[in-house]
Scaffold this motif. Structure first.
Motif, PDB file in Angstrom:
ATOM      1  N   LYS A  13       0.835  -1.223   0.000  1.00 15.17           N
ATOM      2  CA  LYS A  13       0.000   0.000   0.000  1.00 15.17           C
ATOM      3  C   LYS A  13       0.862   1.262   0.000  1.00 15.17           C
ATOM      4  CE  LYS A  13      -1.780  -1.236   3.941  1.00 15.17           C
ATOM      5  NZ  LYS A  13      -1.133  -2.551   4.066  1.00 15.17           N
ATOM      6  N   THR A  14       1.846   1.280   0.902  1.00 16.75           N
ATOM      7  CA  THR A  14       2.690   2.472   1.033  1.00 16.75           C
ATOM      8  C   THR A  14       3.530   2.683  -0.218  1.00 16.75           C
ATOM      9  OG1 THR A  14       2.728   2.231   3.424  1.00 16.75           O
ATOM     10  CG2 THR A  14       4.497   3.530   2.458  1.00 16.75           C
ATOM     11  N   SER A  15       4.079   1.604  -0.758  1.00 12.08           N
ATOM     12  CA  SER A  15       4.892   1.724  -1.979  1.00 12.08           C
ATOM     13  C   SER A  15       4.052   2.300  -3.109  1.00 12.08           C
ATOM     14  CB  SER A  15       5.438   0.351  -2.401  1.00 12.08           C
ATOM     15  OG  SER A  15       6.181  -0.234  -1.363  1.00 12.08           O
ATOM     16  N   ALA A  36      -2.023   7.787   6.795  1.00  9.12           N
ATOM     17  CA  ALA A  36      -3.024   7.498   7.826  1.00  9.12           C
ATOM     18  C   ALA A  36      -2.740   6.149   8.464  1.00  9.12           C
ATOM     19  CB  ALA A  36      -4.430   7.527   7.223  1.00  9.12           C
ATOM     20  N   ASP A  37      -1.542   5.653   8.243  1.00  9.83           N
ATOM     21  CA  ASP A  37      -1.139   4.379   8.822  1.00  9.83           C
ATOM     22  C   ASP A  37      -0.444   4.657  10.149  1.00  9.83           C
ATOM     23  OD1 ASP A  37      -0.613   1.743   9.146  1.00  9.83           O
ATOM     24  OD2 ASP A  37       1.012   1.648   7.686  1.00  9.83           O
ATOM     25  N   THR A  38      -0.274   3.591  10.908  1.00 12.43           N
ATOM     26  CA  THR A  38       0.375   3.752  12.204  1.00 12.43           C
ATOM     27  C   THR A  38       1.896   3.671  12.097  1.00 12.43           C
ATOM     28  OG1 THR A  38       0.116   1.409  12.542  1.00 12.43           O
ATOM     29  CG2 THR A  38      -1.562   2.818  13.486  1.00 12.43           C
ATOM     30  N   LEU A  40       4.018   5.194  10.001  1.00 14.24           N
ATOM     31  CA  LEU A  40       4.738   6.399   9.587  1.00 14.24           C
ATOM     32  C   LEU A  40       5.759   6.131   8.492  1.00 14.24           C
ATOM     33  CD1 LEU A  40       5.571   7.863  13.138  1.00 14.24           C
ATOM     34  CD2 LEU A  40       3.424   7.989  11.878  1.00 14.24           C
ATOM     35  N   SER A  41       5.406   5.279   7.545  1.00 18.59           N
ATOM     36  CA  SER A  41       6.428   4.869   6.588  1.00 18.59           C
ATOM     37  C   SER A  41       6.342   5.555   5.229  1.00 18.59           C
ATOM     38  CB  SER A  41       6.379   3.353   6.400  1.00 18.59           C
ATOM     39  OG  SER A  41       5.116   2.979   5.927  1.00 18.59           O
ATOM     40  N   LEU A  42       5.261   6.285   4.974  1.00 14.96           N
ATOM     41  CA  LEU A  42       5.107   6.877   3.648  1.00 14.96           C
ATOM     42  C   LEU A  42       6.209   7.897   3.344  1.00 14.96           C
ATOM     43  CD1 LEU A  42       3.443   7.106   1.045  1.00 14.96           C
ATOM     44  CD2 LEU A  42       1.888   8.644   2.240  1.00 14.96           C
ATOM     45  N   VAL A 146      -4.281   8.780   0.071  1.00 11.96           N
ATOM     46  CA  VAL A 146      -4.317   8.389   1.478  1.00 11.96           C
ATOM     47  C   VAL A 146      -3.843   6.948   1.647  1.00 11.96           C
ATOM     48  CG1 VAL A 146      -5.719   8.378   3.564  1.00 11.96           C
ATOM     49  CG2 VAL A 146      -6.396   9.820   1.647  1.00 11.96           C
ATOM     50  N   ASP A 147      -2.738   6.804   2.339  1.00 11.12           N
ATOM     51  CA  ASP A 147      -2.184   5.476   2.626  1.00 11.12           C
ATOM     52  C   ASP A 147      -2.811   4.985   3.930  1.00 11.12           C
ATOM     53  OD1 ASP A 147      -0.592   3.220   2.939  1.00 11.12           O
ATOM     54  OD2 ASP A 147       1.182   4.353   3.570  1.00 11.12           O
ATOM     55  N   LEU A 148      -3.729   4.039   3.810  1.00 16.77           N
ATOM     56  CA  LEU A 148      -4.481   3.596   4.986  1.00 16.77           C
ATOM     57  C   LEU A 148      -3.750   2.525   5.779  1.00 16.77           C
ATOM     58  CD1 LEU A 148      -8.070   3.323   3.468  1.00 16.77           C
ATOM     59  CD2 LEU A 148      -7.194   5.107   4.994  1.00 16.77           C
TER      60      LEU A 148
HETATM   61 MG   LIG Z   1       2.310   0.824   4.762  1.00 12.14          MG
END
Ligand SMILES: [Mg+2]
Ligand SMILES: Nc1ncnc2c1ncn2[C@@H]1O[C@H](COP(=O)(O)OP(=O)(O)OP(=O)(O)O)[C@@H](O)[C@H]1O
Length: 264
Positions: A13-15, A36-38, A40-42, A146-148
């Motif tokens: 998702k983040t990639s 919006a993920d926990t 913090l990787s985006l 939005v990265d969920l």
């Molecule tokens: Mg992610």
């Protein structure tokens, strides 16, 4: 247009969010990336150093208190006009803009660990998140990605109520596809029917079509350049496979009906 990325943990998702944002900016669009993920990787996936990441909204207790509890009562429609500017940091492009194109601005907002907030303020932060999302969509032409968080929780809390497109990301495995189908069903129930499936890391074969999965899909192969890169670097941008990724992203955007202005 506002697009959310959802699916099981670790599927990409983040990639994908980072790839789409970079593609859009390199082709001249302004993009807001919302983590919006926990995890913090985006920011890291987009090449930001840890010290350059924006402070997560959830840690801005002052903002949460001021906006949500303005006047001493719970305000579910807080004034957030200034928040995107206040909370965002600029993120450098991962590669050169398309020839002849003025690159767009890419900005990152980090919402933070809403579910693990502690101290009972998760609902407040979530209300603020919803307000920020709604505001950006209503008031700007800019793109919002939005990265969920992994799984289906975010959908249940209605944070995607204002999204106009959903990318369901899955690996070619039954468990991952089942989560994807659940995400697809929940989003459909919420009225978000503009969906596309990305099957990531598909080496060969045809994954099953499960009830609830978006009908249209695009696949991404395992990327050797990324596998090598990720041993030493968190960024997923500027890979040897970028051209291939760009073509996949274009396809995905077309499918989601993204109305993009002609390149300058
Ligand atoms: Mg992610
Ligand atoms: N097509 C691919 N080929 C090789 N590696 C990949 C590919 N897609 C993603 N990866 C790698 O897989 C890992 C997980 O990807 P990513 O962090 O984007 O997933 P995620 O769904 O956001 O995970 P989480 O649920 O933990 O937030 C990362 O190390 C990423 O670099």
């Amino acid at each position: 247009m506002k697009i959310a990325f959802a699916g099981k943990g670790g599927v990409g998702k983040t990639s994908l969010t980072a790839w789409m944002a970079d593609h859009l900016a390199r082709t001249g669009r302004n993009v807001w990336m919302i983590d919006a993920d926990t995890a913090l990787s985006l920011g890291q996936a987009s090449g930001l150093a840890a010290g350059d990441l924006p402070e997560p909204l959830i840690r801005r207790g002052d903002l949460v208190r001021d906006r949500i509890h303005a006047g001493g009562f719970l305000n579910l429609n807080p004034d957030v006009d200034d928040l995107p500017e206040t909370l965002a940091v600029d993120v450098p492009l991962g590669g050169p803009a398309r020839p002849g194109v003025t690159p767009g601005r890419k900005r990152l907002i980090v919402m933070g660990a809403v579910t693990n907030a502690g101290g009972g303020c998760a609902c407040d932060a979530n209300a603020l998140l919803k307000a920020v999302l709604a505001h950006i969509v209503m008031d700007r032409d800019d793109w919002v990605l939005v990265d969920l968080e992994a799984g289906v929780e975010h959908l249940g809390r209605g944070t995607v109520a204002h999204v106009d497109g959903l990318v369901v990301v899955s690996e070619p495995s039954m468990r991952s596809l089942q989560t994807g189908a659940e995400v697809g069903r929940m989003a459909t129930d919420l009225g978000l029917t503009n969906q596309a499936l990305v099957i990531n890391r598909l080496a060969h074969g045809t994954p099953p079509a499960l009830d609830g999965l978006p009908e249209w899909s695009v696949t991404i192969p395992p990327l050797p350049g990324l596998m090598e890169r990720q041993m030493t670097d968190g960024s997923v941008l500027g890979l040897p496979e970028t051209e291939r990724i760009d073509a996949i992203i274009e396809n995905l955007l077309d499918r989601l009906g993204a109305k993009r202005p002609a390149l300058a």
